[in-house]
Each structure stands twice: as C-alpha cells, then as structure tokens.
Scaffold this motif. Structure first.
Motif, PDB file in Angstrom:
ATOM      1  N   LEU A   1      11.958  -1.631   3.672  1.00  0.00           N
ATOM      2  CA  LEU A   1      11.256  -0.453   4.158  1.00  0.00           C
ATOM      3  C   LEU A   1      12.188   0.752   4.268  1.00  0.00           C
ATOM      4  CD1 LEU A   1       8.353   0.075   5.250  1.00  0.00           C
ATOM      5  CD2 LEU A   1       9.285  -0.237   7.520  1.00  0.00           C
ATOM      6  N   THR A   2      13.474   0.482   4.554  1.00  0.00           N
ATOM      7  CA  THR A   2      14.372   1.574   4.911  1.00  0.00           C
ATOM      8  C   THR A   2      14.540   2.606   3.813  1.00  0.00           C
ATOM      9  OG1 THR A   2      16.196   0.176   4.297  1.00  0.00           O
ATOM     10  CG2 THR A   2      15.730   0.371   6.641  1.00  0.00           C
ATOM     11  N   TRP A   3      14.532   2.215   2.563  1.00  0.00           N
ATOM     12  CA  TRP A   3      14.814   3.212   1.537  1.00  0.00           C
ATOM     13  C   TRP A   3      13.752   4.293   1.519  1.00  0.00           C
ATOM     14  CZ3 TRP A   3      11.376   4.425  -2.141  1.00  0.00           C
ATOM     15  CH2 TRP A   3      10.437   3.459  -2.496  1.00  0.00           C
ATOM     16  N   GLY A   4      12.512   3.905   1.822  1.00  0.00           N
ATOM     17  CA  GLY A   4      11.422   4.869   1.774  1.00  0.00           C
ATOM     18  C   GLY A   4      11.540   5.909   2.880  1.00  0.00           C
TER      19      GLY A   4
ATOM     20  N   PHE B   1       0.823  -1.204   0.000  1.00  0.00           N
ATOM     21  CA  PHE B   1       0.000   0.000   0.000  1.00  0.00           C
ATOM     22  C   PHE B   1       0.860   1.257   0.000  1.00  0.00           C
ATOM     23  CE2 PHE B   1      -3.812  -2.408   1.435  1.00  0.00           C
ATOM     24  CZ  PHE B   1      -4.747  -1.783   0.621  1.00  0.00           C
ATOM     25  N   LEU B   2       1.950   1.238   0.781  1.00  0.00           N
ATOM     26  CA  LEU B   2       2.697   2.474   1.046  1.00  0.00           C
ATOM     27  C   LEU B   2       3.696   2.825  -0.043  1.00  0.00           C
ATOM     28  CD1 LEU B   2       3.246   2.105   4.882  1.00  0.00           C
ATOM     29  CD2 LEU B   2       1.629   3.588   3.683  1.00  0.00           C
ATOM     30  N   THR B   3       4.195   1.844  -0.779  1.00  0.00           N
ATOM     31  CA  THR B   3       5.186   2.171  -1.796  1.00  0.00           C
ATOM     32  C   THR B   3       4.485   2.415  -3.133  1.00  0.00           C
ATOM     33  OG1 THR B   3       5.494  -0.173  -2.193  1.00  0.00           O
ATOM     34  CG2 THR B   3       7.053   0.872  -0.719  1.00  0.00           C
TER      35      THR B   3
ATOM     36  N   GLY C   1      19.717   0.228  -5.042  1.00  0.00           N
ATOM     37  CA  GLY C   1      19.005   1.404  -5.512  1.00  0.00           C
ATOM     38  C   GLY C   1      17.497   1.289  -5.362  1.00  0.00           C
ATOM     39  N   VAL C   2      16.868   2.453  -5.357  1.00  0.00           N
ATOM     40  CA  VAL C   2      15.416   2.519  -5.240  1.00  0.00           C
ATOM     41  C   VAL C   2      14.744   1.743  -6.367  1.00  0.00           C
ATOM     42  CG1 VAL C   2      13.446   4.084  -5.406  1.00  0.00           C
ATOM     43  CG2 VAL C   2      15.408   4.709  -4.011  1.00  0.00           C
ATOM     44  N   ASP C   3      15.290   1.895  -7.586  1.00  0.00           N
ATOM     45  CA  ASP C   3      14.624   1.242  -8.714  1.00  0.00           C
ATOM     46  C   ASP C   3      14.700  -0.277  -8.600  1.00  0.00           C
ATOM     47  OD1 ASP C   3      17.327   1.400  -9.108  1.00  0.00           O
ATOM     48  OD2 ASP C   3      17.202   1.621 -11.288  1.00  0.00           O
ATOM     49  N   GLN C   4      15.780  -0.771  -7.951  1.00  0.00           N
ATOM     50  CA  GLN C   4      15.860  -2.225  -7.777  1.00  0.00           C
ATOM     51  C   GLN C   4      14.820  -2.714  -6.775  1.00  0.00           C
ATOM     52  OE1 GLN C   4      20.184  -2.530  -7.178  1.00  0.00           O
ATOM     53  NE2 GLN C   4      20.106  -4.067  -8.782  1.00  0.00           N
ATOM     54  N   TRP C   5      14.651  -1.942  -5.692  1.00  0.00           N
ATOM     55  CA  TRP C   5      13.608  -2.334  -4.742  1.00  0.00           C
ATOM     56  C   TRP C   5      12.236  -2.253  -5.381  1.00  0.00           C
ATOM     57  CZ3 TRP C   5      14.732  -5.569  -1.561  1.00  0.00           C
ATOM     58  CH2 TRP C   5      15.834  -5.498  -0.705  1.00  0.00           C
ATOM     59  N   GLN C   6      12.066  -1.243  -6.256  1.00  0.00           N
ATOM     60  CA  GLN C   6      10.776  -1.156  -6.942  1.00  0.00           C
ATOM     61  C   GLN C   6      10.566  -2.377  -7.851  1.00  0.00           C
ATOM     62  OE1 GLN C   6       8.800   1.634  -5.095  1.00  0.00           O
ATOM     63  NE2 GLN C   6       7.943   0.666  -6.899  1.00  0.00           N
ATOM     64  N   SER C   7      11.661  -2.840  -8.479  1.00  0.00           N
ATOM     65  CA  SER C   7      11.547  -4.046  -9.304  1.00  0.00           C
ATOM     66  C   SER C   7      11.141  -5.232  -8.448  1.00  0.00           C
ATOM     67  CB  SER C   7      12.874  -4.367  -9.989  1.00  0.00           C
ATOM     68  OG  SER C   7      13.215  -3.368 -10.899  1.00  0.00           O
ATOM     69  N   VAL C   8      11.775  -5.349  -7.266  1.00  0.00           N
ATOM     70  CA  VAL C   8      11.418  -6.454  -6.371  1.00  0.00           C
ATOM     71  C   VAL C   8       9.938  -6.378  -6.039  1.00  0.00           C
ATOM     72  CG1 VAL C   8      11.739  -7.458  -4.079  1.00  0.00           C
ATOM     73  CG2 VAL C   8      13.709  -6.671  -5.358  1.00  0.00           C
ATOM     74  N   LYS C   9       9.492  -5.170  -5.702  1.00  0.00           N
ATOM     75  CA  LYS C   9       8.086  -5.028  -5.327  1.00  0.00           C
ATOM     76  C   LYS C   9       7.169  -5.408  -6.489  1.00  0.00           C
ATOM     77  CE  LYS C   9       4.269  -2.113  -4.396  1.00  0.00           C
ATOM     78  NZ  LYS C   9       3.627  -0.810  -4.517  1.00  0.00           N
ATOM     79  N   THR C  10       7.491  -4.889  -7.690  1.00  0.00           N
ATOM     80  CA  THR C  10       6.617  -5.149  -8.832  1.00  0.00           C
ATOM     81  C   THR C  10       6.515  -6.644  -9.105  1.00  0.00           C
ATOM     82  OG1 THR C  10       7.302  -3.038  -9.767  1.00  0.00           O
ATOM     83  CG2 THR C  10       6.191  -4.562 -11.242  1.00  0.00           C
ATOM     84  N   VAL C  11       7.652  -7.345  -9.091  1.00  0.00           N
ATOM     85  CA  VAL C  11       7.625  -8.780  -9.390  1.00  0.00           C
ATOM     86  C   VAL C  11       6.952  -9.557  -8.249  1.00  0.00           C
ATOM     87  CG1 VAL C  11       9.023 -10.803  -9.902  1.00  0.00           C
ATOM     88  CG2 VAL C  11       9.660  -8.611 -10.852  1.00  0.00           C
ATOM     89  N   PHE C  12       7.261  -9.172  -7.034  1.00  0.00           N
ATOM     90  CA  PHE C  12       6.663  -9.795  -5.855  1.00  0.00           C
ATOM     91  C   PHE C  12       5.135  -9.690  -5.921  1.00  0.00           C
ATOM     92  CE2 PHE C  12       6.544  -9.252  -0.883  1.00  0.00           C
ATOM     93  CZ  PHE C  12       5.904 -10.466  -0.761  1.00  0.00           C
ATOM     94  N   VAL C  13       4.635  -8.464  -6.095  1.00  0.00           N
ATOM     95  CA  VAL C  13       3.186  -8.254  -6.123  1.00  0.00           C
ATOM     96  C   VAL C  13       2.566  -9.001  -7.294  1.00  0.00           C
ATOM     97  CG1 VAL C  13       1.367  -6.530  -6.389  1.00  0.00           C
ATOM     98  CG2 VAL C  13       3.327  -6.041  -4.938  1.00  0.00           C
TER      99      VAL C  13
END
Lengths: 297, 347
Positions: free
Chosen positions: B24-27, A110-112, B40-52
């Motif tokens: 969580l820490t990067w945010g 939700f938050l990101t 990097g932020v974009d790598q964590w975003q990639s993790v999130k996108t694939v995870f979700v």
C-alpha cells in the motif's frame, strides 16, 4: 440463542455478504472498463463472470439470513442446530481477521490502477527470441528430397508440415506481418526456417525490451503470449537493429518495419530485424497475444 | 485446532497483512523504511497483475468445487458412497485415477470436494490419488498439452501415462498408512458445523427455501475457508514470479539429475494451472531434455505452492509434508526413468 450471539451472527453474515458482493463487483467493474483482459484470457473470462454472478447470489442469501436473524426468527436457514454459536473465545477477532484477509486485498485491487505486465516481468521470465533455443523436438532434416525451390526452403516432416505451409504463405507476402491473431505462429515459423527468411521484409508491433545480452543499437520488440491468465504469460519477441535504438525507452510500444537478418545473442543465433522505419504507437487495446488453437487443423 | 497450528496461521496472516501494508505504501508516498529494499512501482504493479489474474482464474473453479461439496453434503449419504468405493486398494486407486479422466476439475476445485468425500468415509488414499491424477489425466489438460507440443505430440501421451502411474503409486503407498496417519483431515469449525447440520437435516419439516439457504451458508463457509489460502498462495506466487528471475533459478539446475530437480522446483514455485503449464514447458523445449519437461508437467499439477497452501486448509500439516516428499520422490524417479527410456529409444 442470546442477543449477543445473534448480533454476532448478523454481523458475520453481513460482513461475508459484503466481501462476496465486493468480489463480484470487482469482476463486473473490470469487465465494464474493459480491463478484465489484462488478467485473464477471453476464453476463460466467461467462467470468471459466471463465478461473479454466483457470488452475488450467495451474498444475497447471506443478507436474507441476516435479515431473518434480525427479525429474531430462530428458524433461519441455518438454524440453531448448526449455528455458528456457541462462539469460542476470541472468535470475533478471528472472524474480523478472516474478513480483513479478503477485504484488504480487494480494496487494493480497486484502488490501484490496472496495468499490464511489461519488460520488467519479461526480464524475470526470460525473453524468448525468435530463432533462439526453442526448436522443434524433431528436426526437419529427415525430409525427402525437395522437388522445387519452395520445398527446399521449407522442408518438413508430418509434424512440422503446418509450419512449412504457413511459411510458404508468409514467404509470398511482400511484408511479413508479425501480428495477432497469429503472432506466435508467425514467430515460430520464422524460427523453424530462419535461413529461408533472411532478406525478406517484415513488420512487428510490440513493447520495447532490453537486457544486458542485447547489443548497442539494438532492442527487442515483443509481446506476451497468454494461455489462461497473466500468470502464465510468456514473452516472445525479435531483436531489432536501429540507429535510433537508444531513443526508445523500455515498455514503449512501437511498430517497426525492416529486413530480416541473423545475429548472435548470448551465444545463440537468432533472427534480427534491421529497421528502416520505426514509429511509436499506443499500446494495443489487448496487450497480449493468444495461441491460435485452429492453427494447422 | 491445536495451539501451535493456530499460532503458525496467525504468523502467516501477519506476514500477509504486513506485506499488503508494504504494498500500500508506494501509492501513498509514505517515506520508505530504510531497512527495506526499494521496490519500484512497476514491480508492485506486476505483483498486483499476477496476483489478481491467479485469483480471478482460480475463482470459478474453487467456487465450483465448493458448490459440488455443498451438494454432496446435502444429497449423497455415507452409505451410498461406501457401496461405490472398491475395497481392494489397487482397484480403488485405479478407479480414483480413472475418475480423473471423467471429471475434469482443476486442483483448486478438487480440495473441497475431496475433503467432503473423506468426511463421508472415503479412504484418504483414494481421495489423494484423485487429487493427484485428475489435473493431469483429464481431457482438457491432454488437449492443451497436445496443442502446446505440436511438433512432439507424443508428450501429451507420456504426460498422461506418467501422471496416472505416479498418482497410483503414491496412492498405493498411502494406502499402507494405518491409525492416525490414515486420518489426515484437519479438525475445524466447518466439520463440527457440518456434523451438527447432518443431525438437523433429518428433521422432516424443513422447507426447500430453508434448505437452499443452508446450502448457500455452507458454500460461503467453505469459500472463505479455502479462499484465505488461495489469496495467500496467489499473493506469494505473484511475489515469486516478480522478484525471482528464471535465469537465477536456471543457474541452479545442472546435469540430468539437476535439470529434473530444477524443472520440478520451477513447476512448484510458479504454481500454474495444469491447462496452461504445457505452454510454459514447451518454451523450455530444446533447453532441457524431454524427461525434465515431463517432470515439470507431472509434478506441477500434483503439488505446487498455491495448492500446498490450499491442501493445508483441509489437511494436517504433517500429512501435507509427507505427501509432498512422497510425490517428489515418486515423480523424480518416474521422470528419470522415462527420460532414460526416451533417450535409449532415440538412439
């Protein structure tokens, strides 16, 4: 059932209901803000939405059970005989952990922000360049002698026929549009008949990608092809040559128009688009492309 | 649950939670611990996108499996099931494989269903044959493979035949297990729960609404039990996809034997659904021989990272390990043989 275990049961039902409804809510929210497509393809989205609805129902049933337990009714749906009591020692902690295992990622979801995957992921997966290594298993070499010029340009056997036919259509275009809904099929056709398309004009939109195999004055413009979800995305693109190449940052979206030629990347002969016009654009509303299931049918 | 198993699960959860905190820490712009590599932020975003995306895609299928399992619990008796199952192992294995053609459920949905059937007395080897064969031989996968390999439609046939044969072979090997090895299910709270419920269900005065509520309660139990492993599997898979490049993996695979092993290892770590993996295999067309592509197409749906974790939710770790080794050996041998036959035929 003691007061204590009853309270525990209520807490457990409610915590689970919150998590299940939270997952449902997350799907509903993604759908409402139009971001569900960043994660799953349109044809799979309906199943995820149905699942979200089912989770709401189960959550409602759990809340109802908690209320019944609150009323002190022993004959709640899952009465004493299969109650979750007697609770083993330390089970509160374990249950908390189980709920946290869902609640924590869900909160992060939700938050990101919701973003697409970009050139960093393309680098990990390996950009598939048009005209590169991916070739049909059966080469079109065994085709019968061609009758006219177009047949010579697009030789085919029964399996590559749809591509040859699509190639003829593309060949007739003044500018070949490499775009959805046939982004992938267009690139594949160009790959099958690279020599026939050299010198033709083409235009493509996508995100900028580069790695150390791409030469100076060049970059790749590509998009991710998705089957079911973003996890199975495969990056496809074409090498673009432009005097302004260095100006364009990776992940920036652009439209490029130019003339098709050939070049070598990492030892493989691939297609090259010599840009004569390049404009920055907004990322596509749906960043992914999908294979056209009706192609050749 | 044994003490060791609970400890290892605790460790897994701890790793998961730590990784999430890290995520969580990067945010929050917390200072980076110096010992951790900068990500990097974009790598964590990639993790999130694939995870979700993995989670959302598996969600409906897992839920379907959980609901079918809850229905089996309520409506199919052990006696009825026992009458349906062939006594002869060979016949049983073939039926289980054929059932996969008729019931197209993907791997995330099958584990709760098969676990329920095993609890009701189905022999483990039949259940495992179904788990291994169904994701490959079902019509949805066949169609997806066919459309991915448009210029080599025979791949869909080879994949189906090889998948069926390998699943049946593993099933037959498993059918020789006796004693403890033939009882691979992990004892857990849900089974005690179910056993108690069994007793309860025979009471005549239960109303429809109370049955429905108990159905939902059982479904929720199982959803959380399976879901934990899906979460963990999806998260680790997303991390692998983000931080390990295909090129690095490719460097590991050389030669015919190497390319088969590589494609199997690759299928294992990327953990895709059997309905979409054919397109990924097709993107390796020309890079690897057909035999190695078949190894990918058969091995991936049978076992992968995500589904190993889900298997661990239902089966004993020792059994899952044995199954992994068995499937690896059988698929490697079968795909090498198939590759050799295809190459000889092409000559």
């Amino acid at each position: 059932m003691t007061q204590r275990t009853n309270r525990k049961l209520i807490a457990r039902h409610l915590a689970r209901a919150v998590v299940l409804a939270g997952i449902g809510l997350y799907v509903a929210r993604l759908s409402a803000i139009g971001s569900l497509g960043l994660y799953i393809s349109p044809r799979m989205a309906i199943y995820t939405k149905l699942a979200a609805a089912a989770l709401y129902l189960i959550a409602a049933a759990l809340v109802y059970q908690a209320l019944k337990a609150w009323d002190g009714q022993r004959d709640s749906g899952c009465g004493e005989a299969c109650s979750h009591a007697p609770a083993p020692a330390g089970s509160s902690l374990r249950q908390l952990r189980a709920v946290a295992l869902f609640a924590l990622p869900l909160a992060l979801f939700f938050l990101t922000p919701n973003t697409t995957i970009g050139s960093a992921m393309a680098a990990q997966k390996g950009m598939n360049l048009s005209g590169g290594a991916a070739k049909p298993v059966k080469q079109a070499a065994s085709a019968p002698p061609a009758a006219d010029e177009l047949d010579q340009l697009f030789p085919h056997d029964s399996l590559t026929k749809p591509y040859a036919e699509f190639g003829r259509l593309l060949y007739a275009e003044p500018v070949i549009e490499i775009a959805a809904p046939r982004f992938l099929e267009t690139l594949t056709t160009l790959s099958f008949f690279p020599d026939s398309f050299v010198g033709r004009r083409a235009s493509i939109s996508g995100f900028v990608y580069r790695d150390d195999t791409i030469g100076d004055g060049q970059f790749v413009l590509g998009r991710f092809a998705v089957q079911c979800c973003a996890a199975d995305a495969i990056p496809y693109g074409i090498v673009v040559e432009s005097p302004d190449a260095a100006k364009y940052a990776s992940d920036e979206w652009m439209t490029v128009t130019g003339t098709l030629a050939k070049t070598t990347v990492d030892g493989d002969e691939v297609l090259l688009l010599k840009a004569d016009a390049a404009t920055k654009i907004e990322p596509a509303a749906d960043p992914y492309v999908y294979p056209d299931m009706s192609f050749g049918a | 649950m044994t003490n060791a198993a609970s400890k290892s699960r605790l460790a897994l959860s701890a790793i998961f939670v730590l990784a999430l905190l890290y995520f969580l820490t990067w945010g929050r712009h917390w200072p980076w611990p110096a010992s951790l590599p900068h990500i990097g932020v974009d790598q964590w975003q990639s993790v999130k996108t694939v995870f979700v995306s993995l989670f959302l895609e598996a969600l409906p299928f897992m839920l379907l499996g959980v609901l079918v399992s809850a229905m089996l619990q309520s409506f199919v008796s052990e006696a009825a099931l026992a009458r349906l199952i062939p006594r002869n192992p060979l016949l049983g294995v073939l039926c289980a494989g054929l059932l996969g053609v008729l019931l197209p459920v993907c791997e995330c949905g099958m584990i709760p269903v098969v676990r329920r059937l095993l609890r009701k007395g189905m022999p483990a080897y039949i259940g495992m044959t179904y788990i291994l064969a169904a994701p490959i031989v079902n019509p949805v996968t066949v169609l997806a493979t066919y459309s991915a390999f448009r210029t080599a439609p025979e791949m869909a046939l080879y994949r189906t035949v090889l998948g069926f044969a390998a699943a049946a072979a593993v099933g037959l090997l498993l059918s020789r297990a006796r004693g403890k090895a033939a009882q691979p299910l992990r004892p857990d709270a849900a089974s005690l729960h179910a056993a108690a419920a069994e007793h309860h269900h025979h009471e005549p005065h239960r109303s429809t609404s109370s049955r429905l509520l108990s159905f939902c309660s059982h479904a929720a139990d199982e959803f959380f039990e399976m879901g934990k492993f899906l979460m963990l599997g999806a998260f680790l898979t997303a991390s692998i996809q983000t931080f390990v490049s295909h090129k690095e993996m490719l460097a590991l695979g050389g030669g015919a034997f190497g390319s088969h092993l590589f494609m199997m290892g690759f299928a294992y770590v990327i953990s895709l659904c059997s309905t979409s993996d054919a397109f990924v295999a097709a993107s390796f067309n020309g890079v690897f021989p057909a035999g190695a592509l078949l190894a990918f197409l058969v091995y991936g749906p049978m076992v992968d990272f995500k589904n190993t974790l889900m298997l661990l939710s239902a089966f004993k770790a020792r059994f899952v390990l044995r199954l992994l080794l068995l499937v690896t050996a059988v698929v490697l041998a079968a795909s090498l043989l198939a590759g050799w036959l295809l190459e000889s035929a092409a000559r």
